[in-house]
Design a protein around this motif. Structure first.
Motif, mmCIF file in Angstrom:
data_model
loop_
_atom_site.group_PDB
_atom_site.id
_atom_site.type_symbol
_atom_site.label_atom_id
_atom_site.label_comp_id
_atom_site.label_asym_id
_atom_site.label_seq_id
_atom_site.Cartn_x
_atom_site.Cartn_y
_atom_site.Cartn_z
ATOM 1 N N GLU A 1 -10.039 0.389 5.399
ATOM 2 C CA GLU A 1 -9.448 0.227 4.634
ATOM 3 C C GLU A 1 -10.120 0.940 2.988
ATOM 4 O OE1 GLU A 1 -7.725 -2.959 1.366
ATOM 5 O OE2 GLU A 1 -6.751 -1.700 3.223
ATOM 6 N N ARG B 1 -8.097 4.087 3.201
ATOM 7 C CA ARG B 1 -6.190 3.950 2.543
ATOM 8 C C ARG B 1 -6.574 3.963 1.279
ATOM 9 N NH1 ARG B 1 -5.793 0.290 7.319
ATOM 10 N NH2 ARG B 1 -7.323 -1.787 5.714
ATOM 11 N N GLN C 1 0.892 -0.814 0.146
ATOM 12 C CA GLN C 1 -0.167 0.781 0.187
ATOM 13 C C GLN C 1 0.644 1.315 -0.169
ATOM 14 O OE1 GLN C 1 -2.752 -0.160 2.380
ATOM 15 N NE2 GLN C 1 -3.958 -2.321 1.764
ATOM 16 N N ARG D 1 -7.208 7.955 0.042
ATOM 17 C CA ARG D 1 -5.408 8.310 -0.263
ATOM 18 C C ARG D 1 -5.073 7.804 -1.037
ATOM 19 N NH1 ARG D 1 -6.031 6.982 6.126
ATOM 20 N NH2 ARG D 1 -4.739 5.342 5.367
#
Length: 401
Positions: A375, A378, A65, A381
């Motif tokens: 999640e 994330r 990630q 972003r």
């Protein structure tokens, strides 16, 4: 002698480990580290649909990630450590594997004109020499740079003008290479200006490499699944390779327990039972997967291993869709627990969730919802859409489908 039998949960864990989904999605994701990840997977499928992010970027982000789309370009366009070509579909592939594509190039050069006759017609063959001459003298081109006087192609596979078809034919047959993309627009140049010189090995060597490399990445597979992995060898070649490798003791047969309680006979390298018994336990975090994730590419295997019946409904009329246009699978630990319909409203910098369908027997209680929201934050972003908006009625009732 009884065959080793791998229970379903151990098989899932091992399979996810081979697909880099049994570890935390942390660590560096650029340069040599990113190349190592792609080599581990074998290839990463490229697709244009961008409701949230394009497939190749989603595939890499699900595993690391820290990955960002800009990390891929240097490997493809500067260092030439990756090249873009065809496996089962358009993909980015480590350049060290390129010699094994020469047999496909030669095959396509001969067979595509006949195979495309009903789809693209025959006019593109008259454009081949003109396209090559233009690229030789002017350098790399996109479809916008060639075909003066022809109707513009929409860029979709269903609508190519003759010059676009000629470009694609020359790319499929190895005369041209994709040297860069602007956005998602391909630019083609002569292959010798892009690829390092790498003559192809004998066919038998490519068959052996393709079968070994496929089985290594799958963990266990039938001969048909081995053939389908790279889509470079025929089912007959893979079947013969398995028979000969089995006779030499280089592979063995095993039984893989499926989600429905049946067992499937498969091939594996020796020691699979021990590898499965020690395969890591995947983290229980929720992960959003691309519909084109390599772990899910074989839809029948996803049903057998995970009891997850998935279909991309892009080409299904809206009124007939069971879920949505482009719905993302949700992985939690070693289970696929649901599918989520969402898209980026980029002007608002917002990730909009319209629906989530839990799998049968899965409940989205407080803990699981917290993992989902983490999640999605994330993912927001990553995509430049840090705000999350849930539409009314987004969490659907569990359904037996």
């Amino acid at each position: 002698m009884a065959l080793a039998r791998i229970d379903n949960r151990a098989a899932r864990r091992l399979f996810l480990d081979r697909h880099a989904l049994a570890e935390q999605p942390t660590g560096p994701a650029k340069g040599a580290d990113l190349l190592t990840l792609i080599r581990r997977l074998g290839f990463v499928q490229v697709d244009s649909i961008n409701t949230v992010e394009r497939a190749h970027h989603m595939i890499l982000w699900a595993r690391r990630q820290s990955y960002r789309p800009r990390n891929l370009k240097p490997l493809l366009e500067r260092d030439r450590l990756l090249f873009e070509h065809w496996t089962h579909d358009a993909s980015v592939i480590p350049t060290e594997f390129l010699p094994h594509w020469h047999h496909r190039f030669a095959h396509n050069y001969v067979t595509i004109p006949e195979r495309w006759k009903d789809w693209q017609g025959t006019a593109f063959r008259e454009k081949v020499d003109d396209v090559l001459k233009q690229i030789e003298t002017r350098g790399a081109v996109s479809t916008a740079d060639v075909g003066e006087g022809e109707a513009r192609s929409s860029g979709g596979w269903w609508d190519w003008n003759p010059t676009k078809a000629a470009l694609e034919y020359l790319w499929h047959s190895g005369r041209l290479a994709v040297c860069r993309r602007d956005g998602f627009t391909k630019h083609y140049d002569l292959a010798e200006r892009v690829y390092p010189a790498c003559p192809g090995p004998p066919r038998a060597e490519t068959v052996d490499w393709a079968c070994r490399a496929a089985l290594d990445r799958l963990g266990f597979a039938t001969s048909g699944e081995i053939a389908a992995f790279w889509a470079k060898v025929s089912p007959e070649e893979a079947k013969d390779w398995c028979a000969q490798a089995l006779k030499r003791g280089e592979i063995e047969e095993v039984l893989i327990d499926c989600a429905d309680g049946t067992a499937r006979r498969s091939f594996a390298f020796p020691g699979l039972a021990e590898s499965a018994a020690t395969a890591p336990e995947p983290p229980d975090r929720l992960r959003v997967l691309s519909p084109f994730d390599p772990a899910l590419r074989d839809r029948k295997r996803a049903v057998r291993l995970f009891d997850f019946d998935y279909r991309i409904e892009v080409f299904v009329p809206a009124a007939k869709r069971r879920y949505g246009y482009y719905v993302f699978p949700l992985l939690e630990g070693d289970r696929l627990v649901g599918r989520i319909d969402m898209k980026c409203a980029r002007a608002e910098e917002t990730l909009v969730v319209s629906a989530l369908w839990p799998e049968k027997g899965v409940r989205f209680g407080k803990g699981r919802l917290a993992r989902l929201e983490a999640e999605l934050e994330r993912l927001g972003r990553f995509t430049g859409c840090p705000s999350i908006r849930f539409q009314d009625g987004w969490l659907r009732d569990e359904k037996v489908l």
